[in-house]
Scaffold this motif. Structure first.
Motif, PDB file in Angstrom:
ATOM      1  N   GLY A   1      38.647 -15.818 -22.343  1.00  5.99           N
ATOM      2  CA  GLY A   1      37.599 -15.934 -23.358  1.00  5.99           C
ATOM      3  C   GLY A   1      36.271 -16.355 -22.752  1.00  5.99           C
ATOM      4  N   VAL A   2      36.315 -17.343 -21.846  1.00  5.93           N
ATOM      5  CA  VAL A   2      35.074 -17.803 -21.209  1.00  5.93           C
ATOM      6  C   VAL A   2      34.475 -16.680 -20.361  1.00  5.93           C
ATOM      7  CG1 VAL A   2      34.100 -19.415 -19.528  1.00  5.93           C
ATOM      8  CG2 VAL A   2      35.706 -20.241 -21.245  1.00  5.93           C
ATOM      9  N   ALA A   3      35.339 -15.990 -19.612  1.00  6.15           N
ATOM     10  CA  ALA A   3      34.858 -14.888 -18.775  1.00  6.15           C
ATOM     11  C   ALA A   3      34.227 -13.786 -19.639  1.00  6.15           C
ATOM     12  CB  ALA A   3      36.005 -14.320 -17.940  1.00  6.15           C
ATOM     13  N   THR A   4      34.894 -13.456 -20.740  1.00  5.16           N
ATOM     14  CA  THR A   4      34.364 -12.418 -21.624  1.00  5.16           C
ATOM     15  C   THR A   4      33.030 -12.845 -22.229  1.00  5.16           C
ATOM     16  OG1 THR A   4      36.646 -11.866 -22.194  1.00  5.16           O
ATOM     17  CG2 THR A   4      34.921 -10.936 -23.589  1.00  5.16           C
ATOM     18  N   ALA A   5      32.969 -14.091 -22.681  1.00  2.73           N
ATOM     19  CA  ALA A   5      31.729 -14.593 -23.266  1.00  2.73           C
ATOM     20  C   ALA A   5      30.597 -14.542 -22.243  1.00  2.73           C
ATOM     21  CB  ALA A   5      31.926 -16.024 -23.765  1.00  2.73           C
ATOM     22  N   TRP A   6      30.922 -14.896 -21.003  1.00  4.02           N
ATOM     23  CA  TRP A   6      29.919 -14.876 -19.942  1.00  4.02           C
ATOM     24  C   TRP A   6      29.434 -13.450 -19.699  1.00  4.02           C
ATOM     25  CZ3 TRP A   6      29.478 -12.802 -14.990  1.00  4.02           C
ATOM     26  CH2 TRP A   6      28.437 -13.322 -14.219  1.00  4.02           C
ATOM     27  N   LEU A   7      30.376 -12.512 -19.607  1.00  2.00           N
ATOM     28  CA  LEU A   7      30.016 -11.104 -19.422  1.00  2.00           C
ATOM     29  C   LEU A   7      29.087 -10.642 -20.538  1.00  2.00           C
ATOM     30  CD1 LEU A   7      33.206  -9.066 -18.415  1.00  2.00           C
ATOM     31  CD2 LEU A   7      31.038  -9.216 -17.193  1.00  2.00           C
ATOM     32  N   LEU A   8      29.455 -10.973 -21.783  1.00  2.00           N
ATOM     33  CA  LEU A   8      28.696 -10.477 -22.925  1.00  2.00           C
ATOM     34  C   LEU A   8      27.316 -11.129 -23.024  1.00  2.00           C
ATOM     35  CD1 LEU A   8      31.466 -10.257 -25.671  1.00  2.00           C
ATOM     36  CD2 LEU A   8      30.327  -8.372 -24.494  1.00  2.00           C
ATOM     37  N   SER A   9      27.199 -12.373 -22.568  1.00  2.95           N
ATOM     38  CA  SER A   9      25.904 -13.037 -22.738  1.00  2.95           C
ATOM     39  C   SER A   9      25.006 -12.899 -21.516  1.00  2.95           C
ATOM     40  CB  SER A   9      26.099 -14.518 -23.081  1.00  2.95           C
ATOM     41  OG  SER A   9      26.480 -15.232 -21.932  1.00  2.95           O
ATOM     42  N   ARG A  10      25.574 -12.655 -20.327  1.00  2.00           N
ATOM     43  CA  ARG A  10      24.755 -12.709 -19.119  1.00  2.00           C
ATOM     44  C   ARG A  10      24.616 -11.401 -18.356  1.00  2.00           C
ATOM     45  NH1 ARG A  10      23.936 -17.997 -17.303  1.00  2.00           N
ATOM     46  NH2 ARG A  10      23.496 -19.206 -19.168  1.00  2.00           N
TER      47      ARG A  10
ATOM     48  N   SER B   1      32.175 -18.536 -30.154  1.00  2.51           N
ATOM     49  CA  SER B   1      31.723 -19.918 -30.005  1.00  2.51           C
ATOM     50  C   SER B   1      31.216 -20.185 -28.582  1.00  2.51           C
ATOM     51  CB  SER B   1      32.873 -20.858 -30.356  1.00  2.51           C
ATOM     52  OG  SER B   1      32.489 -22.176 -30.213  1.00  2.51           O
ATOM     53  N   VAL B   2      31.968 -19.726 -27.585  1.00  2.00           N
ATOM     54  CA  VAL B   2      31.561 -19.944 -26.193  1.00  2.00           C
ATOM     55  C   VAL B   2      30.277 -19.186 -25.885  1.00  2.00           C
ATOM     56  CG1 VAL B   2      32.228 -19.655 -23.783  1.00  2.00           C
ATOM     57  CG2 VAL B   2      33.936 -20.326 -25.454  1.00  2.00           C
ATOM     58  N   ARG B   3      30.196 -17.964 -26.414  1.00  2.00           N
ATOM     59  CA  ARG B   3      29.024 -17.135 -26.141  1.00  2.00           C
ATOM     60  C   ARG B   3      27.756 -17.762 -26.703  1.00  2.00           C
ATOM     61  NH1 ARG B   3      28.412 -10.874 -28.106  1.00  2.00           N
ATOM     62  NH2 ARG B   3      26.338 -10.538 -27.233  1.00  2.00           N
TER      63      ARG B   3
ATOM     64  N   GLY C   1      30.442 -26.285 -27.078  1.00  2.00           N
ATOM     65  CA  GLY C   1      30.772 -24.998 -27.682  1.00  2.00           C
ATOM     66  C   GLY C   1      32.188 -24.564 -27.337  1.00  2.00           C
ATOM     67  N   ILE C   2      32.604 -24.840 -26.104  1.00  2.00           N
ATOM     68  CA  ILE C   2      33.945 -24.461 -25.682  1.00  2.00           C
ATOM     69  C   ILE C   2      34.992 -25.242 -26.473  1.00  2.00           C
ATOM     70  CG2 ILE C   2      35.568 -24.492 -23.766  1.00  2.00           C
ATOM     71  CD1 ILE C   2      33.240 -23.892 -21.905  1.00  2.00           C
ATOM     72  N   LEU C   3      34.765 -26.557 -26.595  1.00  2.00           N
ATOM     73  CA  LEU C   3      35.722 -27.379 -27.345  1.00  2.00           C
ATOM     74  C   LEU C   3      35.758 -26.980 -28.813  1.00  2.00           C
ATOM     75  CD1 LEU C   3      35.271 -30.921 -25.794  1.00  2.00           C
ATOM     76  CD2 LEU C   3      37.253 -29.415 -25.664  1.00  2.00           C
ATOM     77  N   ALA C   4      34.596 -26.751 -29.391  1.00  2.00           N
ATOM     78  CA  ALA C   4      34.550 -26.327 -30.792  1.00  2.00           C
ATOM     79  C   ALA C   4      35.306 -25.017 -30.955  1.00  2.00           C
ATOM     80  CB  ALA C   4      33.103 -26.174 -31.245  1.00  2.00           C
ATOM     81  N   GLY C   5      35.104 -24.102 -30.021  1.00  2.00           N
ATOM     82  CA  GLY C   5      35.794 -22.821 -30.064  1.00  2.00           C
ATOM     83  C   GLY C   5      37.295 -22.985 -29.937  1.00  2.00           C
TER      84      GLY C   5
END
Lengths: 238, 233
Positions: free
Chosen positions: B33-42, B114-116, B152-156
């Motif tokens: 999820g973190v990797a995907t969020a990073w890809l999508l945002s950066r 949430s992470v994104r 954001g990560i914890l909330a997610g």
């Protein structure tokens, strides 16, 4: 070839054309002076690797940082160029000590001329060690930012209007630290400012800039006359 | 008559299973999820819109469809399922691991969103500053970007965990409703509702679900307040 810093770069930013040619001997403090939009910040961002020239070449102390012909473009983390930003940019999740040690801990910079205690003493940070950036004044933040850059053992220290966002009293508080720095650390400083007052107190050499060009490189005394002649000293009030 | 507050074996089993399934689902999907969020945002890359769509698909598809697709893909005769079983010896069909996969897939969009959002709020200039201090991009990610995204990560994670606890449609389609294996809280409730005379026990499960969900919401609120205070120093 024996210049300490050689820079010859071009970059087009929208309709603005930067063409910076500069050769400097090694000095303690060189100031970049000129009105807003003259290209001062771009020049130091080229040096730090945060802005990439379209073409050209940058050499500092015999190290090629950028050369479009050779395909060399060192990333910022491998340039050994310290940077003090106008807005300090301390890492908010780390304490003062955490920020100071960041470069040593994560950046792999070697032991420099200074250690933590010396920097803490030099910049009078002893009582702030355990605080977080949110609880520091503007001047304190800048002192930490300077210390953090020094502890990375840089070959060159860039300061981008470090006093511009501070009030008069804070400026007076910080100026002596910076002046002392240049004498104690023997790390050359490139100091960006549009305040002549600061430059007169700190710099040995002034690079006068205008509209994306280097107009003149002079010793500070001679530059004062030049600047007065052009009528820029009025800028220095800011 | 035993104390009304004591959990019956059926309730305990369903509850314990729900927690195990949800915890594995969230922890397992977190790195992806973190990797995907990073890809999508950066990162800009061709097919980004498509990836964004695929990630969000479980949010809008009927859960039964998602469950059926998982069954086709990861079932013992599915292309990926057969491979997993042959090469890694992992079997997902009709056991709690499959339930965790279903829950993870269903909650994935919530985690990524949430992470994104928090990644996009990180001040890029702080990352620049760290790079001038000698930190390589990977180091900057782990020492600056990730810590600043922590709220954001914890909330997610809390949100995704709550979503996993409630997962029903994809789970029952993919791994069926097997006591002790895939009969999580919602599935147990469903079974009781289908059983004549199960009303009181169904009510108790309802109550447990309400308490759990409320607790999760309050916990996430508390966490974000604490983190915000810590960030402010």
């Amino acid at each position: 070839m024996s210049a300490w810093l050689e820079m010859e770069v071009r970059k087009r930013l929208g309709s603005f054309e930067l063409e910076l040619n500069l050769e400097l001997p090694r000095v303690n403090v060189v100031a970049l002076f000129g009105p807003s939009g003259a290209g001062k910040s771009s020049l130091i961002n080229f040096l730090a690797g945060l802005l990439r020239p379209d073409r050209g070449r940058i050499v500092v102390q015999g190290r090629v940082l950028f050369d479009s012909r050779e395909g060399i473009d060192l990333p910022p983390h491998r340039r050994r160029v310290g940077y003090v930003f106008q807005d300090a940019r301390l890492l908010p999740h780390l304490t003062v000590v955490g920020n100071l040690n960041y470069g040593r801990r994560w950046g792999g910079s070697g032991r420099g001329a200074l250690d933590l205690d010396e920097v803490v003493e030099l910049l009078d940070l002893g009582h702030l060690r355990k605080r977080y950036p949110a609880n520091l004044s503007g001047g304190e933040k800048q002192r930490v930012a300077i210390g953090r850059a020094l502890l990375c053992d840089p070959q060159l220290l860039l300061m981008d209007e470090p006093l511009a966002s501070l009030d008069r009293a804070r400026k007076e508080e910080l100026l002596p630290f910076i002046a002392r720095l240049s004498r104690v650390c023997s790390i050359p400083i490139v100091y960006v400012s549009h305040s002549w007052e600061e430059i007169a107190r700190l710099a040995d050499t002034v690079v006068v800039m205008e509209e994306g060009r280097v107009v003149a490189v002079e010793e500070t005394d001679k530059a004062a006359a030049l600047v007065a002649g052009v009528g820029w000293s009025s800028l220095g009030q800011g | 008559m035993s104390c009304w507050f004591a959990l019956s074996p059926l309730e305990r089993e369903a509850l314990e299973l729900s927690f195990r399934v949800s915890a594995w689902a969230v922890l397992g999907s977190l790195p992806v999820g973190v990797a995907t969020a990073w890809l999508l945002s950066r990162v800009r890359f061709p097919g980004k819109t498509l990836l964004d769509g695929v990630v969000h698909l479980p949010l809008v598809l009927p859960p039964v469809v998602t469950g059926y697709l998982l069954l086709l893909l990861l079932g013992s005769r599915g292309p990926l399922g057969a491979w997993l079983q042959r090469v890694l010896g992992i079997e997902l069909a009709f056991n709690w691991k499959g339930a965790a996969v279903a829950a993870g897939v269903m909650s994935f969009p919530l985690l990524v969103r949430s992470v994104r959002l928090s990644l996009e709020e990180v001040d890029r200039r702080l990352e620049e500053a760290a790079s001038t201090l000698g930190a390589s991009p990977v180091v900057v990610f782990f020492t600056v970007t990730l810590p600043l995204c922590l709220p954001g990560i914890l909330a997610g994670m809390v949100l995704a965990f709550a979503r996993c606890l409630g997962e029903f449609g994809a789970t029952i389609t993919f791994v069926s409703n097997i006591p002790g294996q895939t009969r999580t809280l919602p599935l147990a409730l469903y079974s009781l509702v289908q059983t004549p005379g199960g009303e009181e026990r169904a009510w108790r499960l309802c109550l447990i679900a309400v308490v759990l969900s409320l607790a999760a919401l309050m916990l996430s609120g508390l966490l974000s307040r604490l983190l915000a205070r810590w960030m402010r120093g």
